[in-house]
Design a protein around this motif. Structure first.
Motif, PDB file in Angstrom:
ATOM      1  N   GLN A   1       0.910  -1.226  -0.102  1.00 56.04           N
ATOM      2  CA  GLN A   1       0.061   0.106  -0.043  1.00 56.04           C
ATOM      3  C   GLN A   1       0.768   1.127   0.098  1.00 56.04           C
ATOM      4  O   GLN A   1       0.351   2.268  -0.151  1.00 56.04           O
ATOM      5  CB  GLN A   1      -1.045  -0.140   1.375  1.00 56.04           C
ATOM      6  CG  GLN A   1      -1.891  -1.106   1.302  1.00 56.04           C
ATOM      7  CD  GLN A   1      -2.668  -1.061   2.549  1.00 56.04           C
ATOM      8  OE1 GLN A   1      -2.289  -1.103   3.734  1.00 56.04           O
ATOM      9  NE2 GLN A   1      -4.179  -0.991   2.470  1.00 56.04           N
ATOM     10  N   LYS A   2       2.179   1.187   0.024  1.00 54.78           N
ATOM     11  CA  LYS A   2       2.973   2.208  -0.094  1.00 54.78           C
ATOM     12  C   LYS A   2       3.031   3.049  -1.152  1.00 54.78           C
ATOM     13  O   LYS A   2       3.137   2.601  -2.242  1.00 54.78           O
ATOM     14  CB  LYS A   2       4.589   1.907   0.371  1.00 54.78           C
ATOM     15  CG  LYS A   2       5.470   3.083   0.413  1.00 54.78           C
ATOM     16  CD  LYS A   2       6.628   2.620   0.637  1.00 54.78           C
ATOM     17  CE  LYS A   2       7.676   3.871   0.819  1.00 54.78           C
ATOM     18  NZ  LYS A   2       9.093   3.617   1.109  1.00 54.78           N
ATOM     19  N   LEU A   3       2.696   4.425  -1.024  1.00 53.57           N
ATOM     20  CA  LEU A   3       2.678   5.341  -2.203  1.00 53.57           C
ATOM     21  C   LEU A   3       3.642   6.207  -2.310  1.00 53.57           C
ATOM     22  O   LEU A   3       4.187   6.628  -1.161  1.00 53.57           O
ATOM     23  CB  LEU A   3       1.243   6.181  -2.090  1.00 53.57           C
ATOM     24  CG  LEU A   3      -0.061   5.535  -1.779  1.00 53.57           C
ATOM     25  CD1 LEU A   3      -1.227   6.336  -1.263  1.00 53.57           C
ATOM     26  CD2 LEU A   3      -0.314   4.634  -3.035  1.00 53.57           C
ATOM     27  N   ASP A   4       4.209   6.527  -3.547  1.00 58.26           N
ATOM     28  CA  ASP A   4       5.346   7.434  -3.759  1.00 58.26           C
ATOM     29  C   ASP A   4       4.453   8.729  -4.109  1.00 58.26           C
ATOM     30  O   ASP A   4       3.296   8.882  -4.415  1.00 58.26           O
ATOM     31  CB  ASP A   4       6.247   7.031  -4.878  1.00 58.26           C
ATOM     32  CG  ASP A   4       5.588   6.684  -6.067  1.00 58.26           C
ATOM     33  OD1 ASP A   4       4.757   7.419  -6.485  1.00 58.26           O
ATOM     34  OD2 ASP A   4       6.404   5.885  -6.732  1.00 58.26           O
ATOM     35  N   GLU A   5       5.471   9.954  -4.324  1.00 54.56           N
ATOM     36  CA  GLU A   5       4.898  11.257  -4.628  1.00 54.56           C
ATOM     37  C   GLU A   5       4.122  11.287  -5.967  1.00 54.56           C
ATOM     38  O   GLU A   5       3.241  11.992  -6.162  1.00 54.56           O
ATOM     39  CB  GLU A   5       5.863  12.262  -4.662  1.00 54.56           C
ATOM     40  CG  GLU A   5       6.539  12.466  -3.161  1.00 54.56           C
ATOM     41  CD  GLU A   5       7.314  13.567  -3.085  1.00 54.56           C
ATOM     42  OE1 GLU A   5       7.835  14.188  -4.260  1.00 54.56           O
ATOM     43  OE2 GLU A   5       7.814  14.082  -2.251  1.00 54.56           O
ATOM     44  N   ALA A   6       4.343  10.250  -6.762  1.00 59.01           N
ATOM     45  CA  ALA A   6       3.591  10.288  -8.242  1.00 59.01           C
ATOM     46  C   ALA A   6       2.250   9.715  -8.026  1.00 59.01           C
ATOM     47  O   ALA A   6       1.129  10.128  -8.843  1.00 59.01           O
ATOM     48  CB  ALA A   6       4.155   9.414  -9.108  1.00 59.01           C
ATOM     49  N   HIS A   7       1.905   9.061  -6.894  1.00 56.63           N
ATOM     50  CA  HIS A   7       0.588   8.664  -6.582  1.00 56.63           C
ATOM     51  C   HIS A   7      -0.128   9.586  -5.677  1.00 56.63           C
ATOM     52  O   HIS A   7      -1.180  10.027  -6.162  1.00 56.63           O
ATOM     53  CB  HIS A   7       0.540   7.338  -5.657  1.00 56.63           C
ATOM     54  CG  HIS A   7       1.353   6.217  -6.544  1.00 56.63           C
ATOM     55  ND1 HIS A   7       2.384   5.289  -5.752  1.00 56.63           N
ATOM     56  CD2 HIS A   7       1.267   5.691  -7.485  1.00 56.63           C
ATOM     57  CE1 HIS A   7       2.796   4.467  -6.583  1.00 56.63           C
ATOM     58  NE2 HIS A   7       2.199   4.410  -7.732  1.00 56.63           N
ATOM     59  N   TRP A   8       0.587  10.049  -4.535  1.00 56.75           N
ATOM     60  CA  TRP A   8      -0.111  10.786  -3.406  1.00 56.75           C
ATOM     61  C   TRP A   8       0.868  11.636  -2.684  1.00 56.75           C
ATOM     62  O   TRP A   8       1.675  10.703  -2.215  1.00 56.75           O
ATOM     63  CB  TRP A   8      -1.191   9.859  -2.932  1.00 56.75           C
ATOM     64  CG  TRP A   8      -1.826  10.702  -1.569  1.00 56.75           C
ATOM     65  CD1 TRP A   8      -2.868  11.522  -1.864  1.00 56.75           C
ATOM     66  CD2 TRP A   8      -1.644  10.552  -0.391  1.00 56.75           C
ATOM     67  NE1 TRP A   8      -3.448  12.029  -0.397  1.00 56.75           N
ATOM     68  CE2 TRP A   8      -2.461  11.440   0.399  1.00 56.75           C
ATOM     69  CE3 TRP A   8      -0.683   9.855   0.630  1.00 56.75           C
ATOM     70  CZ2 TRP A   8      -2.446  11.456   1.796  1.00 56.75           C
ATOM     71  CZ3 TRP A   8      -0.663  10.028   1.941  1.00 56.75           C
ATOM     72  CH2 TRP A   8      -1.544  10.857   2.618  1.00 56.75           C
TER      73      TRP A   8
END
Length: 208
Positions: free
Chosen positions: A181-188
């Protein structure tokens, strides 16, 4: 697992919830959740010794169910209490004592909640709050890692954490999630109104 670059937060949540449903039905789910629960038990056996009240959540939409583990924790020493959130109309949460077997009432969002009019279960201030994540992110600020939770979009926990931290600076907030579930800055990326988590618990361990 996540491939949602450029999507809106609403679309991102919908895709993450869809993936969580598929993940919970997968054959590896029991082994992965067992690892996360092992890390939680380790925390409860160490840091949990200093806690008196833990606020948990009533699981919905394939959230990890931690109720039985926390009921066991509460029974292992005198003075330990559990609490569940009650959503107020102003989108803040109050916490009321909960004991296994208590009758709960459905909220406007169809989440089971404690009855605020039950005089035998008073409102209490938790020492620790477990918060389920739809997604989560991390960033290094002043040389230290910080963790943020992507939730359902109502802002209840952000408002509540901001208020509770003014009353109890030692409050511990723990996000409950999974590695995928880890999101990077491109996701959120977190916004200015988002409250950081103190700790994040996944199958890889307790991230501080």
């Amino acid at each position: 697992m996540i491939d949602m670059h450029g999507n809106s937060p609403k679309t991102l949540r919908q895709e993450l919830l869809k993936q969580r449903k598929e993940f919970a039905a997968g054959e590896n789910y029991p082994q992965i959740t067992d690892r996360l629960i092992t890390h939680l038990n380790r925390f409860l056996e160490t840091g949990g010794l200093l806690l008196e009240t833990i606020a948990l959540y009533w699981p919905i939409q394939d959230e990890l169910d931690l109720r039985s583990i926390l009921v066991d924790w509460s029974k292992n020493a005198l003075g330990r209490r559990l609490a569940l959130p009650f959503a107020r109309p102003d989108k803040h949460l109050d916490f009321y004592e909960w004991r296994d077997g208590d009758r709960l009432i459905p909220s406007a969002h169809n989440v089971l909640e404690p009855n605020p009019n039950n005089t035998s279960r008073p409102a209490i201030q938790p020492d620790c709050i477990l918060i389920p994540c739809v997604g989560w992110s991390t960033a290094i600020i002043n040389g230290k890692p910080h963790y943020w939770r992507l939730g359902y979009g109502g802002g209840y926990f952000d408002r509540t954490l901001a208020d509770l931290r003014k009353k109890n600076p030692k409050l511990i907030s723990i996000g409950i999630g999974f590695d995928w579930q880890k999101l990077d800055e491109a996701h959120w990326s977190a916004q200015s109104h988002d409250e950081p988590l103190d700790l994040l618990l996944t199958e890889s361990g307790l991230l501080r």
